[in-house]
Write a protein that holds these residues in place. Structure first.
Motif, PDB file in Angstrom:
ATOM      1  N   ALA A   1       0.835  -1.208   0.000  1.00  8.38           N
ATOM      2  CA  ALA A   1       0.000   0.000   0.000  1.00  8.38           C
ATOM      3  C   ALA A   1       0.868   1.255   0.000  1.00  8.38           C
ATOM      4  O   ALA A   1       0.549   2.246  -0.671  1.00  8.38           O
ATOM      5  N   GLN A   2       1.969   1.214   0.727  1.00  3.88           N
ATOM      6  CA  GLN A   2       2.860   2.375   0.777  1.00  3.88           C
ATOM      7  C   GLN A   2       3.519   2.614  -0.571  1.00  3.88           C
ATOM      8  O   GLN A   2       3.653   3.766  -1.012  1.00  3.88           O
ATOM      9  N   SER A   3       3.922   1.560  -1.260  1.00  2.69           N
ATOM     10  CA  SER A   3       4.553   1.731  -2.572  1.00  2.69           C
ATOM     11  C   SER A   3       3.548   2.237  -3.595  1.00  2.69           C
ATOM     12  O   SER A   3       3.853   3.128  -4.398  1.00  2.69           O
ATOM     13  N   LEU A   4       2.325   1.689  -3.562  1.00  2.00           N
ATOM     14  CA  LEU A   4       1.296   2.148  -4.496  1.00  2.00           C
ATOM     15  C   LEU A   4       0.896   3.595  -4.204  1.00  2.00           C
ATOM     16  O   LEU A   4       0.689   4.395  -5.126  1.00  2.00           O
ATOM     17  N   GLY A   5       0.804   3.925  -2.930  1.00  2.00           N
ATOM     18  CA  GLY A   5       0.447   5.293  -2.561  1.00  2.00           C
ATOM     19  C   GLY A   5       1.500   6.296  -2.983  1.00  2.00           C
ATOM     20  O   GLY A   5       1.170   7.381  -3.489  1.00  2.00           O
ATOM     21  N   ASP A   6       2.769   5.927  -2.822  1.00  3.91           N
ATOM     22  CA  ASP A   6       3.825   6.862  -3.206  1.00  3.91           C
ATOM     23  C   ASP A   6       3.891   7.013  -4.718  1.00  3.91           C
ATOM     24  O   ASP A   6       4.111   8.114  -5.234  1.00  3.91           O
ATOM     25  N   ARG A   7       3.709   5.923  -5.439  1.00  2.23           N
ATOM     26  CA  ARG A   7       3.690   6.009  -6.903  1.00  2.23           C
ATOM     27  C   ARG A   7       2.610   6.975  -7.361  1.00  2.23           C
ATOM     28  O   ARG A   7       2.843   7.835  -8.224  1.00  2.23           O
ATOM     29  N   GLN A   8       1.418   6.839  -6.780  1.00  2.00           N
ATOM     30  CA  GLN A   8       0.330   7.715  -7.187  1.00  2.00           C
ATOM     31  C   GLN A   8       0.589   9.158  -6.784  1.00  2.00           C
ATOM     32  O   GLN A   8       0.266  10.097  -7.534  1.00  2.00           O
ATOM     33  N   ALA A   9       1.182   9.356  -5.613  1.00  2.00           N
ATOM     34  CA  ALA A   9       1.507  10.717  -5.175  1.00  2.00           C
ATOM     35  C   ALA A   9       2.497  11.377  -6.123  1.00  2.00           C
ATOM     36  O   ALA A   9       2.386  12.574  -6.429  1.00  2.00           O
ATOM     37  N   LEU A  10       3.479  10.617  -6.608  1.00  2.00           N
ATOM     38  CA  LEU A  10       4.434  11.154  -7.573  1.00  2.00           C
ATOM     39  C   LEU A  10       3.734  11.506  -8.888  1.00  2.00           C
ATOM     40  O   LEU A  10       3.977  12.566  -9.474  1.00  2.00           O
ATOM     41  N   LEU A  11       2.877  10.615  -9.347  1.00  2.00           N
ATOM     42  CA  LEU A  11       2.148  10.883 -10.592  1.00  2.00           C
ATOM     43  C   LEU A  11       1.239  12.105 -10.435  1.00  2.00           C
ATOM     44  O   LEU A  11       1.147  12.947 -11.339  1.00  2.00           O
ATOM     45  N   ASP A  12       0.582  12.209  -9.288  1.00  2.00           N
ATOM     46  CA  ASP A  12      -0.278  13.360  -9.042  1.00  2.00           C
ATOM     47  C   ASP A  12       0.519  14.660  -9.036  1.00  2.00           C
ATOM     48  O   ASP A  12      -0.019  15.733  -9.379  1.00  2.00           O
ATOM     49  N   ALA A  13       1.795  14.579  -8.646  1.00  2.00           N
ATOM     50  CA  ALA A  13       2.660  15.762  -8.620  1.00  2.00           C
ATOM     51  C   ALA A  13       3.327  16.015  -9.962  1.00  2.00           C
ATOM     52  O   ALA A  13       4.179  16.905 -10.084  1.00  2.00           O
ATOM     53  N   GLY A  14       2.957  15.240 -10.992  1.00  2.00           N
ATOM     54  CA  GLY A  14       3.495  15.451 -12.329  1.00  2.00           C
ATOM     55  C   GLY A  14       4.877  14.873 -12.546  1.00  2.00           C
ATOM     56  O   GLY A  14       5.580  15.271 -13.475  1.00  2.00           O
TER      57      GLY A  14
END
Length: 574
Positions: free
Chosen positions: A534-547
């Motif tokens: 969950a932490q890896s998926l969450g960080d991946r999405q956070a990076l994508l959300d930040a462009g």
């Protein structure tokens, strides 16, 4: 005392002008006076984050308390200690253990700051609970990783010893802020001791507080000498004139060169003190990576020839006085025109001064970048997404995974770019690099010496590839274990100018461990394998959300084989 010199070439005049500015604007006295306007007009998360300036003198008064705890656990037969923490709670203790070792008769300290189930089970299987002291360390008292570790090991101690709450609690010590959730938990479960830290200190500035010094005392570090070296550096750093203030000098260099594009600070350290680099990495990355600004710390890489480094590097050479291991490499960098700062330590205890020196320098570098060095606004984004994913798992029994792009030789690839195989996916991803970019390896795998070596090899190959094959200058390459890096470089990754290329590496857990819902009970609604995913998926999405640009490689088999496969994919004949 540390010797300091610098070779700055074309940047010397700019740094000199910055030092004049510091005198004109009364920067150093304002820092020591806790003047928040050095950084921002709003005092929030500044005036209540400057307690580290005087912490060395405060901790001198705490020496009897620390010594009493150490003496009591030694007399009780404890031989090992396991620190349960993340980020600012774990990095300084690891520096002390790996730098000073363990003095005869003291406790051998290990640090757990990975939610990978293999890492948790390693300590569960190798440490004897009857002779192990567990240090639960978190400033906020609510860090999910730390509390998960506590609940797991509390149950292990109680089960292994057949102990009641009173007996099991005697194996635990808490380090936290006054009034935190952990302070309440410690009282509820009858911890042996609770050390309440100065609440006006952020985690990354806490090395010389209870967070760093309690673990150091347990392995036998002479805390009094360490603090004395910090105080000596502190007195030097009170000088209003940068010419007589090593912290102001280093801060002016870091800030001025970052503004000029030399924003990749590469630390080359003597082998005996190389672990210090991981602490510096967190301090700089989490302090400066925000509002589109950032200084990328590059630590732990093998020095290369001058040509493998681009024009965005500043080198800092930190060495012990009698160590010449890397002198030739450093001289070559200097001769090639790379700006270089030299710092020299007389012995290991000068680390006390180095902790303070880098804290001052980072705070003052942030003054030149016009950012607040004491907040971390982007750290929460990945945590929020991870919590949502955990909630989804608890409701649906599975984590929502994105669809993979392709699979090649046991590696599942997730990317938004078209590719037909592993090598092409790497090539296409790296070709997005802009001038001033960097590559960050984010490894959600079990930390081990073997993984360290494999990641270093991959880093080195990536550095060579960017030098030889990309139409931009050679790129800096960093690496970090997840979720540990989320509490350090994770802020920089999402808060800087956005030029990073992020290579996320995940693995299939071969074993797992349940996280108790409550300490002392068997009920569990989540495991460590689910949490780290969950932490890896969450960080991946956070990076994508930040462009940000992200590619994920999921290794389905042996992790070391998969890392080797990734490294070989960079070769021309692959």
């Amino acid at each position: 005392m540390s010797y300091r010199s610098s070779t700055l070439g074309q940047y010397q005049s700019s740094v000199a002008a910055a030092q004049v500015q510091m005198v004109q604007e009364n920067v150093v006295p304002r820092l020591w006076a806790h003047d928040h306007t050095l950084w921002k007009p709003d005092p929030k998360e500044i005036t209540n984050r400057l307690g580290w300036l005087r912490i060395a003198s405060e901790m001198q008064e705490a020496l009897p308390e620390l010594q009493a705890l150490v003496q009591s656990v030694r007399q009780a037969g404890y031989t090992h200690a396991l620190l349960l923490g993340m980020g600012g709670s774990s990095l300084a203790p690891e520096v002390f253990r790996k730098t000073f070792g363990v003095q005869p008769g003291y406790l051998d300290l290990s640090v757990l700051d990975s939610t990978d189930p293999g890492a948790v089970l390693h300590y569960a299987q190798t440490l004897d609970p009857a002779h192990t002291l567990y240090i639960v360390s978190t400033k906020s008292g609510g860090t999910v990783e730390t509390l998960s570790f506590f609940k797991y090991f509390y149950n292990q101690v109680a089960g292994a010893l057949g102990a009641g709450a009173q007996q099991a609690g005697a194996h635990f010590v808490a380090v936290t802020d006054p009034g935190s959730t952990l302070a309440e938990v410690a009282a509820q479960h009858n911890f042996r001791a609770t050390f309440l830290n100065n609440p006006n200190i952020g985690g990354r500035y806490s090395a010389l507080s209870y967070f760093g010094l309690l673990p150091a005392a347990l392995v036998g570090v002479d805390i009094e000498t360490l603090l004395q070296r910090a105080l000596e550096m502190g007195r030097l750093c009170e000088n209003a004139s940068p010419a007589d203030n090593p912290g102001a000098q280093l801060g002016a260099i870091l800030g001025t060169l970052a503004c000029a594009g030399r924003d990749k600070v590469t630390l080359i350290a003597s082998p005996a003190i190389c672990e210090f680099g991981n602490w510096v990495e967190q301090l700089i990355a989490e302090s400066t990576g925000k509002e589109g600004q950032g200084i990328l710390p590059v630590v732990g890489e093998a020095p290369g020839a001058p040509g493998v480094y681009g024009p965005d590097r500043l080198f800092v050479y930190l060495r012990l006085v009698d160590d010449h291991t890397q002198d030739i490499d450093v001289l070559a960098l200097e001769a090639a025109g790379h700006p270089l700062v030299r710092l020299e330590m007389n012995d290991l205890y000068d680390l006390g001064g180095q902790f303070f020196l880098w804290e001052i320098a980072t705070a003052l570098a942030s003054y030149f970048l016009h950012i607040n060095p004491f907040d971390q606004p982007n750290v929460e984004s990945a945590k929020v997404l991870a919590r949502r994913l955990v909630a989804a798992y608890q409701e649906q029994g599975k984590l929502p995974e994105p669809d993979p792009t392709l699979q090649d030789h046991g590696i599942v690839i997730y990317t938004r770019l078209h590719a037909e195989n592993l090598r092409q996916s790497l090539e296409t991803f790296l070709n997005q690099a802009q001038p001033g970019a960097y590559i960050a390896l984010q490894a959600y795998i079990q930390p081990s010496p073997e993984s360290d070596a494999a990641l270093l090899d991959l880093r080195t190959r990536l550095r060579q590839v960017t030098q030889a094959e990309l139409p931009v200058p050679p790129l800096a390459v960093t690496s970090g274990y997840g979720p540990r890096f989320l509490h350090s470089t994770g802020q920089l990754h999402k808060g800087d100018a956005g030029k990073g290329l992020f290579i996320q590496i995940t693995s299939q857990a071969s074993q797992d461990a349940a996280i108790p819902d409550q300490a002392g009970t068997d009920a569990s609604s989540i495991s460590f394998a689910v949490l780290v995913r969950a932490q890896s998926l969450g960080d991946r999405q956070a990076l994508l959300d930040a462009g940000r640009q992200v590619i994920r490689f999921h290794i389905t088999g042996d992790v070391l084989v998969g890392l080797t496969r990734l490294a070989k994919a960079l070769e021309n004949n692959e």
